[in-house]
Design an enzyme around this catalytic site. Sequence first.
Site, mmCIF file in Angstrom:
data_model
loop_
_atom_site.group_PDB
_atom_site.id
_atom_site.type_symbol
_atom_site.label_atom_id
_atom_site.label_comp_id
_atom_site.label_asym_id
_atom_site.label_seq_id
_atom_site.Cartn_x
_atom_site.Cartn_y
_atom_site.Cartn_z
ATOM 1 N N ARG A 72 -17.302 0.140 -3.014
ATOM 2 C CA ARG A 72 -16.498 -0.356 -2.257
ATOM 3 C C ARG A 72 -16.892 -1.582 -1.357
ATOM 4 N NH1 ARG A 72 -13.017 2.796 1.216
ATOM 5 N NH2 ARG A 72 -14.122 4.770 0.533
ATOM 6 N N ARG A 124 -3.267 8.293 -6.367
ATOM 7 C CA ARG A 124 -3.837 7.320 -7.097
ATOM 8 C C ARG A 124 -4.209 7.916 -8.412
ATOM 9 N NH1 ARG A 124 -8.877 3.293 -5.808
ATOM 10 N NH2 ARG A 124 -9.233 2.375 -7.614
ATOM 11 N N LYS A 148 -7.961 -3.117 2.847
ATOM 12 C CA LYS A 148 -6.584 -2.704 3.056
ATOM 13 C C LYS A 148 -6.431 -3.127 4.773
ATOM 14 C CE LYS A 148 -8.978 1.862 3.755
ATOM 15 N NZ LYS A 148 -9.117 3.188 3.169
ATOM 16 N N GLU A 150 -0.236 4.075 -8.679
ATOM 17 C CA GLU A 150 0.138 5.055 -7.792
ATOM 18 C C GLU A 150 1.327 5.756 -7.867
ATOM 19 O OE1 GLU A 150 -1.446 6.255 -3.656
ATOM 20 O OE2 GLU A 150 -2.237 4.566 -5.207
ATOM 21 N N PHE A 193 -1.092 -0.939 -10.768
ATOM 22 C CA PHE A 193 -1.840 -2.089 -10.156
ATOM 23 C C PHE A 193 -3.006 -2.802 -10.726
ATOM 24 C CE2 PHE A 193 -3.392 1.737 -7.930
ATOM 25 C CZ PHE A 193 -4.832 1.414 -7.959
ATOM 26 N N LYS A 225 0.763 -1.265 -0.019
ATOM 27 C CA LYS A 225 -0.036 -0.053 0.176
ATOM 28 C C LYS A 225 0.891 1.170 -0.081
ATOM 29 C CE LYS A 225 -3.997 2.263 1.934
ATOM 30 N NZ LYS A 225 -3.701 3.418 1.355
ATOM 31 N N ARG A 230 -7.766 10.330 -7.954
ATOM 32 C CA ARG A 230 -8.658 9.679 -7.453
ATOM 33 C C ARG A 230 -10.036 10.085 -7.332
ATOM 34 N NH1 ARG A 230 -7.819 6.254 -2.843
ATOM 35 N NH2 ARG A 230 -5.478 7.304 -2.547
#
Length: 465
Positions: free
Chosen positions: A301, A136, A307, A184, A224, A131, A155
């Site tokens: 989400r 982002r 995370k 990222e 990613f 992370k 983001r």
Amino acid sequence: MNLEKIEGTGSQEEKAGKLFELLAQLDPISAKYVVRIVLGKLRLGFSDMTVIDALSWMEVGDKSLRAKIEHAYNISVDSGLIAKTLKEGGIKAIEQMHITIGIPIRPAAAERLPTAKDIVDKLGKCVAQPKLDGFRLQIHLDKTGPRPKIRFFSRNLKDMSDMFPDLVAPIEAVDVQTLICEGEAIGYDANTDTFLPFQETVKRKRKHGIEQAATEFPLKLFLFDLLYLNGEPLLDMPHEQRYHLLKKLVKHDQNNPLQFIAEKEITTAKQLEEYFYEMIEEGLEGVVVKRMNAIYQPGKRNFNWIKLKRQEEGELEDTIDCAILGYYYGAGKRATFGIGAFLVGVFNKGHDRFETVAKVGTGLSDVAWKELRTKLDAAAVTHKPVNVECAKELYPDVWTAPEIVCIIRADEITKSPTHTAGKTAHELGYALRFPRFMGYREDKSPEDATTVFELKEMFEHQKSR
């Protein structure tokens, strides 16, 4: 006037000049709203989700079309295009909308769990990625025209294409015709072979002196996820297949600013815990753990991604991203600053509003207090925004539009009779005990900050620790 078509070196100055010419021809009220349109801050007191509901009401007189319209919006974040398509072609045209290079896709988001065991119990066999604490970015590449076009979206889907000239050539070198991927971007010190903290990386977010900043604060971009490749959407492809394709696109070269994120297969909580501490030792925030067969769900989400972040003894295992709602005049030494504390809130998606969670008065230096006052004055409004729920005894001296997102750390989440976060006719609200300011999240929109639902989950996790 078409500002979007002005590109290349000196484009910011040319756009500013054209805008100045337009403003000189307008009356004051029209000029104010033109400026707000350019800034993307109309401050009308509702979100794009309210617009989606309104479009459904326009078409059929209720919210029954929301899911279909929201899906179209999730893969093509342009509410004007969505409205135009619905008006001209009806819901069938909405159902036929597809990913378009140059129009951002709403990013997927991770849930959180407090321990490695909780995560492995939830996901079973999974993969973990470092992370990183950077920007982002969603990268769009189109090489079908006479010259390549590259767009970088933040983001919160702001166009940041002019801010990363050092990343353009590495992206252009990728052997594809069209591409949408996520990564990222993080500051990197080649002398020490270490990543820079977010406070250093964020210095790249500017509109002037960009070339100099690129030299002073070089970035590495770690890809990613892969969402679209050579005209084909990949959202319904499992994560492990998307990652495999992504690795094939990026040549492994430590000197290349463009990298793909490392990934470790996890089968036990012990493995995940060891990998987590390995990342902490490297100065990172923790890990993001992903379900191997998960599709990419734009704007959602869920527990496809989880995370796991650094815990600090005696504190919540995670920070809270809050929107600043207003500030209070200071007393004593802070009276000279004109600000002594500020009110923050979290977003209630169900009610499309911000609800208060803390009054913050620590964590800033004298200089930082003055800088915060300047930021908040620029966002000040004359009355309480319609999308803010606040008890009268907490009304600040100066209200602000909920557009500045900050990071708050607290000792714990408590129940509160005063704060409105999660409060109902039968339930107390939630509040933060000993909140302190940790920094800004300029890469997040207020609606993407911590939600009331997440706050409730954190409260439950806290009780079980």
